[in-house]
Design a protein around this motif. Structure first.
Motif, mmCIF file in Angstrom:
data_model
loop_
_atom_site.group_PDB
_atom_site.id
_atom_site.type_symbol
_atom_site.label_atom_id
_atom_site.label_comp_id
_atom_site.label_asym_id
_atom_site.label_seq_id
_atom_site.Cartn_x
_atom_site.Cartn_y
_atom_site.Cartn_z
ATOM 1 N N ASP A 253 -16.819 -3.320 -3.641
ATOM 2 C CA ASP A 253 -15.628 -3.642 -4.434
ATOM 3 C C ASP A 253 -14.363 -3.445 -3.605
ATOM 4 O OD1 ASP A 253 -15.319 -0.901 -4.260
ATOM 5 O OD2 ASP A 253 -16.126 -0.523 -6.259
ATOM 6 N N GLU A 254 -13.200 -3.634 -4.288
ATOM 7 C CA GLU A 254 -11.923 -3.566 -3.559
ATOM 8 C C GLU A 254 -11.619 -2.179 -3.018
ATOM 9 O OE1 GLU A 254 -10.619 -3.381 -7.987
ATOM 10 O OE2 GLU A 254 -12.245 -4.252 -6.795
ATOM 11 N N TYR A 255 -12.273 -1.148 -3.546
ATOM 12 C CA TYR A 255 -12.018 0.207 -3.051
ATOM 13 C C TYR A 255 -12.632 0.450 -1.680
ATOM 14 C CZ TYR A 255 -10.641 0.832 -7.889
ATOM 15 O OH TYR A 255 -10.023 0.697 -9.113
ATOM 16 N N GLN A 256 -13.415 -0.542 -1.213
ATOM 17 C CA GLN A 256 -13.947 -0.467 0.150
ATOM 18 C C GLN A 256 -13.284 -1.498 1.062
ATOM 19 O OE1 GLN A 256 -18.391 0.086 0.171
ATOM 20 N NE2 GLN A 256 -18.059 0.049 -2.038
ATOM 21 N N ASP A 257 -12.177 -2.033 0.599
ATOM 22 C CA ASP A 257 -11.384 -2.940 1.429
ATOM 23 C C ASP A 257 -10.214 -2.142 1.994
ATOM 24 O OD1 ASP A 257 -9.056 -4.862 1.923
ATOM 25 O OD2 ASP A 257 -10.706 -6.270 1.584
ATOM 26 N N HIS A 258 -10.175 -2.005 3.318
ATOM 27 C CA HIS A 258 -9.185 -1.096 3.907
ATOM 28 C C HIS A 258 -7.757 -1.592 3.746
ATOM 29 C CE1 HIS A 258 -10.334 -3.894 7.125
ATOM 30 N NE2 HIS A 258 -9.126 -3.708 7.629
ATOM 31 N N TYR A 259 -7.541 -2.905 3.573
ATOM 32 C CA TYR A 259 -6.181 -3.380 3.305
ATOM 33 C C TYR A 259 -5.722 -2.938 1.917
ATOM 34 C CZ TYR A 259 -4.624 -6.123 7.281
ATOM 35 O OH TYR A 259 -4.155 -6.491 8.511
ATOM 36 N N MET A 260 -6.637 -2.995 0.950
ATOM 37 C CA MET A 260 -6.295 -2.525 -0.396
ATOM 38 C C MET A 260 -6.029 -1.021 -0.391
ATOM 39 S SD MET A 260 -6.278 -5.123 -2.500
ATOM 40 C CE MET A 260 -6.525 -4.405 -4.146
ATOM 41 N N LEU A 261 -6.839 -0.280 0.377
ATOM 42 C CA LEU A 261 -6.616 1.170 0.466
ATOM 43 C C LEU A 261 -5.282 1.488 1.129
ATOM 44 C CD1 LEU A 261 -10.126 2.560 1.503
ATOM 45 C CD2 LEU A 261 -9.027 2.676 -0.734
ATOM 46 N N MET A 262 -4.918 0.716 2.150
ATOM 47 C CA MET A 262 -3.642 0.932 2.830
ATOM 48 C C MET A 262 -2.484 0.664 1.874
ATOM 49 S SD MET A 262 -2.446 -0.489 6.552
ATOM 50 C CE MET A 262 -2.988 -2.164 6.214
ATOM 51 N N LEU A 263 -2.588 -0.410 1.100
ATOM 52 C CA LEU A 263 -1.547 -0.705 0.118
ATOM 53 C C LEU A 263 -1.422 0.426 -0.900
ATOM 54 C CD1 LEU A 263 0.494 -2.671 -1.195
ATOM 55 C CD2 LEU A 263 -1.439 -3.617 -2.489
ATOM 56 N N GLU A 264 -2.558 0.917 -1.382
ATOM 57 C CA GLU A 264 -2.542 2.011 -2.364
ATOM 58 C C GLU A 264 -1.880 3.258 -1.776
ATOM 59 O OE1 GLU A 264 -5.849 3.957 -5.338
ATOM 60 O OE2 GLU A 264 -6.397 3.714 -3.238
ATOM 61 N N LYS A 265 -2.184 3.552 -0.512
ATOM 62 C CA LYS A 265 -1.642 4.749 0.132
ATOM 63 C C LYS A 265 -0.126 4.661 0.293
ATOM 64 C CE LYS A 265 -2.477 8.572 2.670
ATOM 65 N NZ LYS A 265 -3.305 9.704 2.256
ATOM 66 N N VAL A 266 0.360 3.559 0.838
ATOM 67 C CA VAL A 266 1.800 3.448 1.085
ATOM 68 C C VAL A 266 2.563 3.312 -0.221
ATOM 69 C CG1 VAL A 266 1.444 2.494 3.389
ATOM 70 C CG2 VAL A 266 1.725 0.949 1.472
ATOM 71 N N THR A 267 1.932 2.713 -1.233
ATOM 72 C CA THR A 267 2.586 2.618 -2.544
ATOM 73 C C THR A 267 2.810 4.006 -3.125
ATOM 74 O OG1 THR A 267 1.638 0.437 -3.007
ATOM 75 C CG2 THR A 267 2.343 1.752 -4.891
ATOM 76 N N GLY A 268 1.776 4.830 -3.079
ATOM 77 C CA GLY A 268 1.920 6.194 -3.591
ATOM 78 C C GLY A 268 2.978 6.976 -2.844
ATOM 79 N N TYR A 269 3.026 6.816 -1.525
ATOM 80 C CA TYR A 269 4.020 7.543 -0.727
ATOM 81 C C TYR A 269 5.437 7.094 -1.065
ATOM 82 C CZ TYR A 269 7.048 8.410 3.271
ATOM 83 O OH TYR A 269 8.103 8.747 4.067
ATOM 84 N N LEU A 270 5.678 5.785 -1.081
ATOM 85 C CA LEU A 270 7.033 5.287 -1.330
ATOM 86 C C LEU A 270 7.499 5.616 -2.747
ATOM 87 C CD1 LEU A 270 6.770 1.853 0.519
ATOM 88 C CD2 LEU A 270 8.048 3.875 1.252
ATOM 89 N N LYS A 271 6.583 5.606 -3.699
ATOM 90 C CA LYS A 271 6.945 6.024 -5.065
ATOM 91 C C LYS A 271 7.317 7.499 -5.097
ATOM 92 C CE LYS A 271 4.453 2.714 -7.997
ATOM 93 N NZ LYS A 271 3.363 2.532 -8.996
ATOM 94 N N SER A 272 6.594 8.301 -4.312
ATOM 95 C CA SER A 272 6.842 9.746 -4.330
ATOM 96 C C SER A 272 8.209 10.107 -3.762
ATOM 97 C CB SER A 272 5.742 10.481 -3.546
ATOM 98 O OG SER A 272 5.889 10.282 -2.146
ATOM 99 N N ILE A 273 8.736 9.280 -2.849
ATOM 100 C CA ILE A 273 10.065 9.568 -2.289
ATOM 101 C C ILE A 273 11.145 8.691 -2.919
ATOM 102 C CG2 ILE A 273 9.087 10.358 -0.090
ATOM 103 C CD1 ILE A 273 9.926 7.686 1.147
ATOM 104 N N GLY A 274 10.766 7.897 -3.927
ATOM 105 C CA GLY A 274 11.736 7.093 -4.664
ATOM 106 C C GLY A 274 12.321 5.941 -3.867
ATOM 107 N N ASP A 275 11.565 5.382 -2.943
ATOM 108 C CA ASP A 275 12.070 4.300 -2.099
ATOM 109 C C ASP A 275 11.621 2.955 -2.671
ATOM 110 O OD1 ASP A 275 12.880 2.594 -0.092
ATOM 111 O OD2 ASP A 275 12.229 3.888 1.539
ATOM 112 N N ASP A 276 12.311 2.502 -3.716
ATOM 113 C CA ASP A 276 11.935 1.250 -4.375
ATOM 114 C C ASP A 276 12.200 0.032 -3.500
ATOM 115 O OD1 ASP A 276 11.173 2.662 -6.619
ATOM 116 O OD2 ASP A 276 13.137 2.496 -7.576
ATOM 117 N N LYS A 277 13.211 0.115 -2.641
ATOM 118 C CA LYS A 277 13.550 -1.020 -1.790
ATOM 119 C C LYS A 277 12.420 -1.329 -0.826
ATOM 120 C CE LYS A 277 17.038 -2.626 1.525
ATOM 121 N NZ LYS A 277 18.298 -2.272 2.246
ATOM 122 N N ARG A 278 11.928 -0.313 -0.130
ATOM 123 C CA ARG A 278 10.827 -0.554 0.804
ATOM 124 C C ARG A 278 9.521 -0.837 0.069
ATOM 125 N NH1 ARG A 278 9.891 3.401 5.618
ATOM 126 N NH2 ARG A 278 10.587 4.997 4.172
#
Length: 838
Positions: free
Chosen positions: A295-320
């Motif tokens: 499934d998509e949880y074994q697609d490393h591009y999807m995992l990368m998107l999930e990781k950077v999304t969580g990080y940018l949300k955590s620092i409140g960087d909506d623009k990036r």
């Protein structure tokens, strides 16, 4: 091992087959051919096979069994060779072939390159490894003939258990990444042929105990070395890796900006979690060990998107966050061809991206704008370039601050830092006169049907100079439009339009010229001349070129484009003789017929630079400026083209100027001479051009007394250096010969217990320190930290980052003569075959 070990093995093989099918479905016909024949070419070694070379070349891929298509190819080959002789292997020396990167992921597109690791035993003799490397290069060239970019990387099985001793070369990241490279491999690998990887089957929380655990599995028979390959685990990711990884991703961003933004933000997210970084390869392993389906949880591009999304949300960087989502969409949509919309191998990609777009709440017009990228023009590309560059630079600055907070030094070696930073400097640094290339593979075609160039003279509301528009000059076209570019001189605007692809063979040129001598006919000639001598794209600079001061490679000189003294000779009798026919001091009035000089050149770092000079001293200013770009040990330009746009005496002016430039370049680059002076008469004035080892200067001479006073002064100040007063030793000539404006250069010369240090600054002033004690490596690291942590922000340039790092060299003796080598750390300088730079 994992409790369901045998079930996991079956699942791993099943998933691997599915991923291969997904990868093949996206490839072109030639891409499929290269992918499927690669294990055949490395398993066998036969004169009829691509990549063959004589010698004891390692061959044989463990557990390789040809599939139906591969067997057909082998049978045809054997028929051509009259039998099976030479297509049998008694032993297998290649442990496995594994693709990494986007292959088989949602990020793969039809034109994705193919990065493959060729894993082998670290005990293999170096001579045979070299033969295998040669064979891999030949196979890559064979693939290139089929329009497939295939990069084969030789990976010894102990690579990640030893210090990184690789060098940046082509697609190899060298010392820029090490364990972070292993993280990327584990999360993205696809086994083409060979052994299974132990990593995917080991428990996820072993940490430093990983190696001991795996050794026990081999010892008790759970695993055997014939079937399994272990490349190691992660005790921790050293903080030092983040700086090198950031540089490497920025470097890759020149060709793949959307992917680079994702990966640089990922490095930032990793550093944010330091020292307890949650690696994506561990997430993927956890999903694999608990999933029944691919499934998509074994697609490393999807995992990368999930990781950077969580990080940018955590620092409140909506623009990036919005930019990252757009980068992901544009990268992924390259692989979604609407003509294959019903293909099952494309359907899962389309389903995933549609689900994401719905979750992001994108309006229809935003989606339509992104889907129309193939038709983007210069406005959209300029906006995208600005956004991408600012995001890349912000990640880079954040990672630099991370390094400073943790008081770390760079594990990347100085030569790799130099190569990467200079490539980035050439691509991204915005400098006066430099042509910024904005289309980093963002859109396929920026050509325009109409280009207008409008001049504004002094005293108007807008700054004086030239403005470029992408329209005609009719009031209905131009009123209310904003210019695309501005420059004080027209040469830079035309160069910008040419190198960014706006000017095409059918582009109509419009000119509104208020107080220069430029005509529309001469403008068209200039554009044609520029296109003729400067191709828009050239091969990337070599690492050797990036390891030494930049040199002028291709030089174009354009005379009297804006100011033509002969244009005001209407109805005037011209009186001249053989003695007064020099165009620099012409006729009875001794007129200088060169009113303006435009220089456009491409240097060895692949920068495009422009310069403009006007007025009575334009000739000497242009000469001394371009000669100052040439250090004395440089090579002469590969091409030199001079054009003149005068109404009168065009050929005479062009020929005389070309003769003068070639003579001056010859004097500047002459190896075996000291000071040289050339006199030049411009109008009624005489000038002396002084050629020294460390530069070129010019002085106006009012009379003979002034001339000889200046000559005497030059002789006295030739070695006026900032030295210790007790030291009367001269600087090595080779240091003077490397003097190059705009660069900080450090030269190390071993001397007894310490070393001599010669420092040339941007203005070619020199400092000398003798018998220096201490570590060269620590000095280099501290200097680089200073340069990367200062000048981080310039007013009006929020994306600014300083990539003009100093250059470091060793002065060595070769055949009794001093030579210069790029500086390398002592611990990593394991081969003595470095190429001398002079």
């Amino acid at each position: 091992m994992h409790a369901n070990f045998h079930r996991l093995v079956e699942r791993c093989d099943q998933f691997n087959q599915q991923k291969q099918a997904r990868a093949l479905a996206v490839m072109s016909r030639y891409g499929q051919q290269v992918f499927q024949l690669l294990p055949v070419l490395l398993h066998y070694h036969h004169p009829l096979l691509p990549g063959y070379l004589p010698g004891d070349v390692p061959a044989g891929v463990c557990h390789f069994r040809p599939n139906e298509r591969q067997q057909e190819f082998i049978d045809e080959l054997c028929q051509a060779a009259n039998g099976h002789q030479g297509l049998a292997n008694s032993h297998c020396e290649i442990f496995g072939l594994y693709s990494m990167g986007s292959t088989s992921s949602i990020g793969q597109c039809r034109h994705s390159d193919l990065d493959v690791w060729v894993c082998y035993s670290h005990l293999m003799e170096p001579e045979r490894v070299a033969l295998l490397q040669q064979k891999c290069l030949l196979i890559s060239k064979w693939a290139e003939q089929r329009q497939v970019e295939l990069n084969l990387f030789l990976i010894p099985d102990n690579k990640f258990r030893t210090d990184n001793q690789q060098w940046v070369q082509g697609e190899s990241c060298g010392s820029a990444q090490h364990l972070l490279l292993l993280d990327e491999f584990y999360r993205s690998n696809l086994r083409i042929a060979g052994k299974r990887l132990v990593w995917m089957f080991a428990p996820g929380k072993l940490g430093p105990k990983y190696d001991r655990f795996v050794a026990e599995q081999f010892a008790n028979g759970t695993l055997n070395t014939d079937e399994w390959l272990d490349l190691g685990g992660f005790a921790r990711i050293p903080a030092e890796e983040y700086f090198g990884s950031a540089l490497w991703q920025l470097y890759k961003g020149i060709d793949s900006p959307y992917k680079a933004v994702l990966k640089t933000v990922l490095m930032e997210a990793y550093s944010h979690e330091y020292p307890d970084t949650q690696l994506l390869c561990r997430h993927l392993k956890g999903h694999f060990q608990s999933s029944e389906v691919l499934d998509e949880y074994q697609d490393h591009y999807m995992l990368m998107l999930e990781k950077v999304t969580g990080y940018l949300k955590s620092i409140g960087d909506d623009k990036r966050l919005d930019l990252v989502r757009r980068c992901f969409y544009l990268k992924v949509s390259e692989g979604l061809h609407r003509t294959h919309g019903n293909d099952a191998q494309y359907a899962w990609r389309r389903r995933l991206i549609n689900r994401l777009v719905t979750a992001w709440g994108w309006p229809a017009d935003k989606l339509a704008r992104l889907d129309d990228r193939a038709h983007w023009k210069v406005e959209e590309v300029k906006a995208a370039y600005g956004e991408l560059l600012e995001a890349l630079m912000q990640s880079y600055r954040n990672l630099i601050q991370f390094a400073r907070r943790n008081n770390i030094s760079e594990c990347i070696n100085p030569e790799d830092i130099g190569i990467l930073s200079r490539k980035l400097y050439a691509a991204f640094e915005n400098l006066p006169g430099k042509v910024q290339l904005i289309n980093l593979k963002i859109a396929p075609d920026l050509s325009e049907p109409d280009i207008s160039l409008v001049q504004v003279p002094e005293g108007r509301a807008n700054p004086a100079g030239w403005y470029l528009y992408k329209c005609g000059l009719a009031p209905g076209d131009i009123i209310g439009r904003s210019p695309l570019e501005y420059s004080g001189y027209i040469g830079k605007l035309v160069a910008w339009a040419h190198f960014n692809g706006l000017l095409a063979a059918g582009t109509r040129l419009h000119l509104f010229n208020q107080n220069t001598d430029l005509s529309r006919r001469h403008l068209q000639e200039f554009c044609g001349d520029l296109a003729r001598i400067f191709p828009v794209r050239t091969p990337a600079p070599t690492n050797l070129a990036l390891s030494r001061p930049c040199e002028v490679r291709n030089l174009g000189i354009f005379l009297n484009l804006e100011t033509d003294p002969t244009a005001r000779w209407r109805n005037r009798a011209i009186e001249f003789s053989a003695k007064t026919s020099d165009p620099f001091s012409f006729g009875q009035q001794l007129e200088n017929l060169v009113g303006s000089v435009d220089l456009i050149y491409r240097n060895s770092w692949d920068e495009i630079r422009t310069l403009h000079f006007s007025g009575p001293t334009a000739v000497v200013e242009a000469l001394t400026t371009i000669l100052g770009k040439m250090h004395q040990d440089a090579n002469a330009p590969e091409s030199l083209d001079v054009y003149c746009y005068s109404l009168n005496f065009r050929s005479l002016i062009r020929t005389r100027f070309e003769q003068l430039v070639k003579e001056c370049i010859g004097l500047r680059l002459a190896r075996a001479q000291g000071s040289t002076i050339k006199t030049l008469v411009l109008g009624g004035d005489k000038y002396g051009i002084f050629f020294e080892r460390r530069g070129v200067s010019v002085q106006k001479m009012e009379n003979a007394v002034d001339f000889y006073r200046q000559l005497s002064s030059q002789k006295q100040s030739r070695h006026a250096l900032r030295l210790d007063q007790r030291d009367d030793k001269s600087v090595p000539d080779i240091v003077d010969a490397y003097a190059s404006e705009g660069l900080m250069q450090f030269f190390f010369e071993d001397s007894g217990d310490g070393y001599n240090l010669y420092i040339l600054d941007e203005a070619n002033r020199i400092e000398v320190y003798r018998q220096v004690a201490g570590s060269k490596d620590e000095l280099v690291q501290s200097i680089n930290r200073f340069y990367t942590s200062h000048h981080e922000h310039v007013v009006g340039q929020s994306h600014f980052a300083n990539f003009n790092l100093p250059q470091y060299y060793d002065i060595v003796s070769a055949d009794g003569q001093p030579r210069v080598l790029p500086y390398r750390t002592v611990k990593d300088d394991k081969d003595g075959s470095r190429t001398c730079l002079s």
